[in-house]
Motif scaffolding. Structure first.
Motif, PDB file in Angstrom:
ATOM      1  N   LEU A 135      59.284 175.481   8.599  1.00  0.00           N
ATOM      2  CA  LEU A 135      58.241 175.909   9.845  1.00  0.00           C
ATOM      3  C   LEU A 135      57.699 177.079   9.670  1.00  0.00           C
ATOM      4  O   LEU A 135      57.355 176.852   7.999  1.00  0.00           O
ATOM      5  CB  LEU A 135      60.088 178.041   9.382  1.00  0.00           C
ATOM      6  N   ASP A 136      56.201 178.139  10.008  1.00  0.00           N
ATOM      7  CA  ASP A 136      54.870 177.841  10.291  1.00  0.00           C
ATOM      8  C   ASP A 136      55.478 178.602   9.140  1.00  0.00           C
ATOM      9  O   ASP A 136      56.140 179.844   9.016  1.00  0.00           O
ATOM     10  CB  ASP A 136      54.642 178.006  10.969  1.00  0.00           C
ATOM     11  N   SER A 175      56.435 181.888  10.513  1.00  0.00           N
ATOM     12  CA  SER A 175      57.657 182.416  11.648  1.00  0.00           C
ATOM     13  C   SER A 175      58.993 182.198  10.928  1.00  0.00           C
ATOM     14  O   SER A 175      58.602 182.187   9.129  1.00  0.00           O
ATOM     15  CB  SER A 175      58.802 180.593  11.879  1.00  0.00           C
ATOM     16  N   TYR A 178      64.973 178.536  19.379  1.00  0.00           N
ATOM     17  CA  TYR A 178      64.554 180.351  18.611  1.00  0.00           C
ATOM     18  C   TYR A 178      64.190 180.862  19.505  1.00  0.00           C
ATOM     19  O   TYR A 178      64.722 180.836  21.126  1.00  0.00           O
ATOM     20  CB  TYR A 178      62.962 179.004  18.880  1.00  0.00           C
ATOM     21  N   HIS A 200      53.505 173.100  15.326  1.00  0.00           N
ATOM     22  CA  HIS A 200      54.082 173.922  15.823  1.00  0.00           C
ATOM     23  C   HIS A 200      54.090 173.929  16.969  1.00  0.00           C
ATOM     24  O   HIS A 200      53.330 174.302  18.019  1.00  0.00           O
ATOM     25  CB  HIS A 200      52.267 174.331  15.626  1.00  0.00           C
ATOM     26  N   GLN A 201      55.326 173.140  17.410  1.00  0.00           N
ATOM     27  CA  GLN A 201      55.991 172.965  18.789  1.00  0.00           C
ATOM     28  C   GLN A 201      56.080 173.738  19.763  1.00  0.00           C
ATOM     29  O   GLN A 201      55.211 173.631  20.955  1.00  0.00           O
ATOM     30  CB  GLN A 201      57.510 171.563  18.424  1.00  0.00           C
ATOM     31  N   VAL A 202      56.781 175.241  19.326  1.00  0.00           N
ATOM     32  CA  VAL A 202      57.196 175.799  20.519  1.00  0.00           C
ATOM     33  C   VAL A 202      56.043 176.441  20.609  1.00  0.00           C
ATOM     34  O   VAL A 202      55.128 176.699  22.189  1.00  0.00           O
ATOM     35  CB  VAL A 202      58.342 176.924  19.580  1.00  0.00           C
ATOM     36  N   LYS A 203      54.604 177.137  19.616  1.00  0.00           N
ATOM     37  CA  LYS A 203      53.549 177.195  19.977  1.00  0.00           C
ATOM     38  C   LYS A 203      52.436 176.416  20.903  1.00  0.00           C
ATOM     39  O   LYS A 203      51.873 177.359  22.324  1.00  0.00           O
ATOM     40  CB  LYS A 203      52.650 177.859  19.250  1.00  0.00           C
ATOM     41  N   LEU A 207      57.640 184.093  16.356  1.00  0.00           N
ATOM     42  CA  LEU A 207      59.023 183.243  16.800  1.00  0.00           C
ATOM     43  C   LEU A 207      59.962 183.621  15.291  1.00  0.00           C
ATOM     44  O   LEU A 207      59.501 183.105  14.044  1.00  0.00           O
ATOM     45  CB  LEU A 207      57.737 182.269  16.463  1.00  0.00           C
TER      46      LEU A 207
END
Ligand code: URA
Length: 261
Positions: A105-106, A109, A136, A189-192, A205
């Protein structure tokens, strides 16, 4: 069953060295089957004995699985050179020498992160072929648009041209800036980047499930819990995204949602 020394039992299952265990025994912080231990070289049955250190049970199982509700500001790494790591949040008596975060997770995040010393399980989770769905919840800068559902379902093309697999998205009923998203892969950073590709921005997130393993509401940010084998098996159980989103908001998530708003 062959008996083994208590200090060996603890040192093989935690980060403590034998000399540290001796000190803990001296302080009365170690118990065996409910009674405080007086000597660290006492022989125990590793299959049947219940050993606690500082109140935490030392696992009899071969591998250890910890579910952490990751807070902001910690990196998913075991290397202190990377900054404050998630490993610092695991009480020492729950840590083992080969533990690492099974997933990333970042730094900013939040949410469900599995930490384990089971390399095979970590591989199964992280492998690009595993496709364990991850859900998420995000707080967006601008309202969720209904066309996101279709766009995500068809597979978003990221800013650099990378193609994402189909993903599910749904707006939360109680706020047009809260949304759920389910991914079957884990690009950087896929979702972002997916929300950036539809001209929105993720402010917060939080990962709330790994497969069928759901972040329990009682686990506050920064807290962790040891998982039993049956909990770990939930990783590979399917979860119905639509029902999950409804139940999640309906039943138990007010406290959790408030923690990210
Ligand atoms: N996607 C992101 O953008 N960040 C995370 O931490 C996890 C998924």
């Amino acid at each position: 069953m062959a008996l083994i020394r208590l200090d060996r039992f603890i040192s093989e299952r935690t980060e403590y060295t034998r000399s540290e265990i001796k000190q803990l025994v001296k302080k009365g912080s170690v118990s065996l089957d409910g009674a405080t231990v007086k000597a660290s070289d006492v022989k125990i049955d590793p299959e049947a004995s219940v050993v606690t250190v500082c109140g935490n049970t030392v696992g009899a199982q071969k591998y250890r699985y910890i579910l952490l509700n990751k807070p902001d500001g910690y990196v998913c790494s075991t290397d202190e050179k990377d900054g404050k790591t998630v490993m610092e949040l695991i009480p020492r008596e729950l840590r083992t020498k080969n533990m690492f975060p099974a997933g990333r997770l970042d730094k900013d995040s939040l949410g469900a992160l599995l930490i384990t010393d089971d390399g095979q399980l970590a591989h199964n989770i992280l492998s690009p072929h595993s496709h364990i769905p991850k859900i998420y919840i995000v707080k967006l800068d601008r309202p969720f648009q209904s066309n996101y559902v279709d766009l995500f379902e068809r597979g978003i093309t990221l800013g650099n041209g990378e193609q994402c697999l189909p993903a599910k998205a749904a707006c939360a009923k109680n706020s047009d800036k809260l949304a759920f998203i389910e991914l079957h892969e884990g690009k950087y950073h896929q979702v972002k980047r997916m929300f950036a590709a539809v001209d929105n921005h993720v402010d917060v997130l939080m990962r709330i499930s790994l497969g069928g393993l759901i972040l329990p509401e009682k686990l506050a940010l920064g807290e962790c819990m040891e998982l039993l084998h049956k909990d770990v098996e939930n990783l590979f159980r399917p979860l119905d995204f639509t029902r999950f989103c409804e139940d999640f908001l309906g039943d138990f998530s007010a406290k959790l949602i408030n923690s990210i708003l």
